[in-house]
Design a protein around this motif. Structure first.
Motif, PDB file in Angstrom:
ATOM      1  N   ALA A 463       3.625  57.595 114.010  1.00 41.17           N
ATOM      2  CA  ALA A 463       3.916  56.664 112.681  1.00 41.17           C
ATOM      3  C   ALA A 463       5.275  56.323 112.925  1.00 41.17           C
ATOM      4  CB  ALA A 463       3.742  57.541 111.552  1.00 41.17           C
ATOM      5  N   ARG A 464       5.557  54.849 112.981  1.00 37.26           N
ATOM      6  CA  ARG A 464       6.914  54.396 113.012  1.00 37.26           C
ATOM      7  C   ARG A 464       7.592  54.718 111.386  1.00 37.26           C
ATOM      8  NH1 ARG A 464       6.963  49.141 112.298  1.00 37.26           N
ATOM      9  NH2 ARG A 464       4.795  48.903 111.836  1.00 37.26           N
ATOM     10  N   LEU A 465       8.744  54.804 111.566  1.00 41.12           N
ATOM     11  CA  LEU A 465       9.480  55.161 110.303  1.00 41.12           C
ATOM     12  C   LEU A 465       9.228  53.917 109.329  1.00 41.12           C
ATOM     13  CD1 LEU A 465      12.773  56.466 111.576  1.00 41.12           C
ATOM     14  CD2 LEU A 465      10.783  57.788 111.080  1.00 41.12           C
ATOM     15  N   ALA A 466       8.962  52.817 109.685  1.00 31.75           N
ATOM     16  CA  ALA A 466       8.586  51.745 108.779  1.00 31.75           C
ATOM     17  C   ALA A 466       7.312  51.887 108.024  1.00 31.75           C
ATOM     18  CB  ALA A 466       8.850  50.502 109.425  1.00 31.75           C
ATOM     19  N   THR A 467       6.302  52.948 108.727  1.00 30.39           N
ATOM     20  CA  THR A 467       5.231  53.119 107.918  1.00 30.39           C
ATOM     21  C   THR A 467       5.216  53.635 106.446  1.00 30.39           C
ATOM     22  OG1 THR A 467       4.239  53.459 110.022  1.00 30.39           O
ATOM     23  CG2 THR A 467       2.938  54.685 108.134  1.00 30.39           C
ATOM     24  N   TRP A 468       6.347  54.654 106.147  1.00 26.62           N
ATOM     25  CA  TRP A 468       6.290  55.175 104.899  1.00 26.62           C
ATOM     26  C   TRP A 468       7.024  54.462 103.793  1.00 26.62           C
ATOM     27  CZ3 TRP A 468       3.235  58.905 105.764  1.00 26.62           C
ATOM     28  CH2 TRP A 468       2.999  59.286 107.178  1.00 26.62           C
ATOM     29  N   GLY A 469       6.115  53.911 103.057  1.00 29.30           N
ATOM     30  CA  GLY A 469       6.739  53.473 101.705  1.00 29.30           C
ATOM     31  C   GLY A 469       6.319  54.311 100.702  1.00 29.30           C
ATOM     32  N   ARG A 470       6.191  53.923  99.498  1.00 31.73           N
ATOM     33  CA  ARG A 470       6.070  54.665  98.364  1.00 31.73           C
ATOM     34  C   ARG A 470       4.645  54.876  98.302  1.00 31.73           C
ATOM     35  NH1 ARG A 470       8.237  55.818  93.398  1.00 31.73           N
ATOM     36  NH2 ARG A 470      10.072  54.417  93.783  1.00 31.73           N
ATOM     37  N   ARG A 471       3.807  53.856  98.569  1.00 30.49           N
ATOM     38  CA  ARG A 471       2.323  54.077  98.719  1.00 30.49           C
ATOM     39  C   ARG A 471       1.801  55.266  99.788  1.00 30.49           C
ATOM     40  NH1 ARG A 471      -1.468  52.337 102.070  1.00 30.49           N
ATOM     41  NH2 ARG A 471      -3.463  52.249 101.434  1.00 30.49           N
ATOM     42  N   GLU A 472       2.491  54.935 100.792  1.00 27.01           N
ATOM     43  CA  GLU A 472       2.076  55.990 102.021  1.00 27.01           C
ATOM     44  C   GLU A 472       2.450  57.346 101.623  1.00 27.01           C
ATOM     45  OE1 GLU A 472       1.932  52.095 103.210  1.00 27.01           O
ATOM     46  OE2 GLU A 472       3.435  52.973 102.412  1.00 27.01           O
TER      47      GLU A 472
END
Length: 513
Positions: A463-472
């Motif tokens: 998983a790219r670090l950009a994957t992780w937002g609030r929803r994820e």
């Protein structure tokens, strides 16, 4: 947990799961890697509920147990709930006391002192006689108390055992035994904690009470409280968080977030302000140590009184006492651990022993188990920490984690009492036999029992670090609660850059969390 429906095949199970359940791709990959590629199985895993719990009547002895408890309620007999001083036993005791009181039973609770020993002791038998109880319900103990229970039954008090410990060769002579580990228990899930078995009995009683008492229905607050208690004991006892254990903990954490009882509210408030949802770590490192501190540093009655408190002021006072006892336990643990390290350094020959053995007359009995566990982490070997009681010439000990029972059994013939399971053992030996115990445990070279070096952590998905937002990150929490049997997932991110124009030099891959 078994799945329902046909496995997803189109474009790979992970892709199908992501689309069907609106999941981020890396989370779907984790589910697939853990054998949850079926959409319905994954859906139930993400949102387990009470419908995922097995019927309490699956216990072969449940019908007999229910009939006896209902007779005691109808005939106004005194019922004594015999608990245990750890969190599993305390919460299970509170579950049964709450349910029985709701159904109108004359109920008392008894928790042995740690100094008296585990399960039914002479002090237990004296309390049962003094109470005049004609029915005794054990919680988190009793399966192996063959002689004691035979005596209680002979005195005219029936015993119903609710327990989860591995049975011995001699059947327990109780009126009924509810233990999922019995070969003939009939129950399809063997990994329940002690509080889980007590919860099953309470659930069955409340369901029958609804039918037999003019339509009375257990209130939503009572059910939420019992579920919260079940979650506390299940996490604290380190049973696998799979199947219905995970369902209980998942729903119990939701109840703990807004606890219905003053006792649980006060206990939660003692942890301080919180900026994130409750999870299993809050139980393991917040709720459980405070409840355990009562039995370790004073008497477990304090913790049980808090769990059963109905008055908010009294609940707050008890919670403050437990918080203070926990701080005292932490100080005692730090002092004893420093002394234990010095003892090991003084015993050069012990560096080659298969088991670390340390002893001191001043160590509180309530911290030796924690002390042994810390020694295991420090030395990578099973550990035995003993305290020598001057009033009663005996040494008591509890090995730490990583399957310490096997080497500890070599000293079983020297012990007055011995018990436990694969990960923890308690024993009592006369003080003059302590040197012989040390020699017995040194009978094999360390290489024979030293665990293999831990393997480096493995990522389950990229998983790219950009994957992780609030929803994820919110959806990530759906994979919890994490603990034994359901490890926190790890993700790999490649080609990271540490700063402007500077590639990571140590490794092209990092893992999170």
């Amino acid at each position: 947990m078994s799945g329902i429906g046909e496995p997803v095949r189109e474009r790979g199970a992970a892709t199908g799961l992501a689309e069907a359940l609106d999941l981020p791709g890396p989370l779907a990959e984790v589910l697939e890697a853990r054998g949850l590629g079926d959409v319905e199985a994954a859906r139930r895993w993400l949102r387990p509920g009470f419908e995922d719990l097995h019927d309490p009547l699956a216990f072969a002895a449940m019908g007999r147990a229910l009939a006896r408890v209902e007779a005691a309620i109808r005939d106004r007999e005194t019922v004594l709930v015999h608990g245990d001083y750890d969190v599993d036993g305390l919460t299970g005791t509170a579950v049964l006391v709450r349910a029985l009181r709701f159904l109108g039973a004359e109920v008392q609770a008894y928790v042995p002192a740690r100094e008296d020993g585990y399960s039914f002791t002479e002090a237990s038998l004296a309390r049962i006689r003094a109470s005049g109880a004609r029915l005794c319900l054990s919680v988190d103990n009793g399966t192996a108390a063959v002689e004691a229970i035979a005596r209680i039954q002979a005195d005219g008090c029936d015993v119903i055992v609710t327990d989860h410990h591995t049975p011995g060769p001699t059947p327990c002579p109780a009126f009924a035994v509810l233990n999922p580990r019995l070969p003939d228990s009939g129950y399809p899930f063997a990994e329940l904690a002690g509080v889980g078995v007590a919860f099953k009995l309470a659930w069955a009683l409340l369901a029958r009470g609804r039918n037999s008492r003019g339509g009375q229905v257990a209130t939503a607050d009572l059910l939420r409280e019992l579920t919260a208690l079940a979650a506390l004991g299940t996490v604290a006892d380190l049973v696998p968080l799979v199947g219905e254990n995970r369902a209980l903990v998942k729903r119990g954490l939701e109840a703990l977030a807004e606890p219905p009882s003053p006792g649980l509210r006060a206990l939660g408030a003692s942890l301080g302000p919180r900026r994130r949802p409750l999870d299993a770590r809050d139980i393991a490192f917040g709720f459980a140590p405070r409840l355990n501190a009562a039995g370790r540093m004073a008497h477990a009655d304090l913790a049980l009184a808090l769990l059963l408190a109905d008055d908010p002021t009294r609940a707050r006072d008890l919670a403050r006492k437990l918080d203070g006892l926990n701080r005292s336990r932490q100080r005692a643990e730090a002092r004893c651990f420093g002394q234990a390290l010095n003892r090991v350094d003084e015993l050069d020959e012990e560096r080659t022993w298969p088991v670390v053995v340390v002893a001191d007359e001043d160590w509180p009995l309530g911290v030796v188990g924690i002390l042994a566990a810390r020694l295991v982490d420090r030395y990578g070997r099973p550990a035995l920490a003993l305290t020598i009681d001057g009033d009663r010439p005996a040494a008591r000990a509890q090995p730490g984690r990583r399957r310490p029972a096997r080497p500890a059994r070599r000293g079983r013939g020297l012990a007055l009492r011995f018990g436990g399971h694969a990960r923890a053992v308690g024993l009592e030996v006369p003080a003059d036999r302590a040197p012989a115990l040390r020699e017995a445990l040194a009978s094999r070279p360390a290489a024979a029992t030293t665990p293999a070096p831990p393997r480096p952590p493995q990522a389950e998905a990229e998983a790219r670090l950009a994957t992780w937002g609030r929803r994820e990150l919110t959806r990530l929490l759906d994979l919890g609660p994490w603990g034994p049997g359901n490890a926190e997932p790890r993700f790999a991110a490649r080609d990271l850059v540490l700063g402007p124009g500077r590639a990571a030099s140590a490794s092209p891959t990092a893992t999170w969390p």
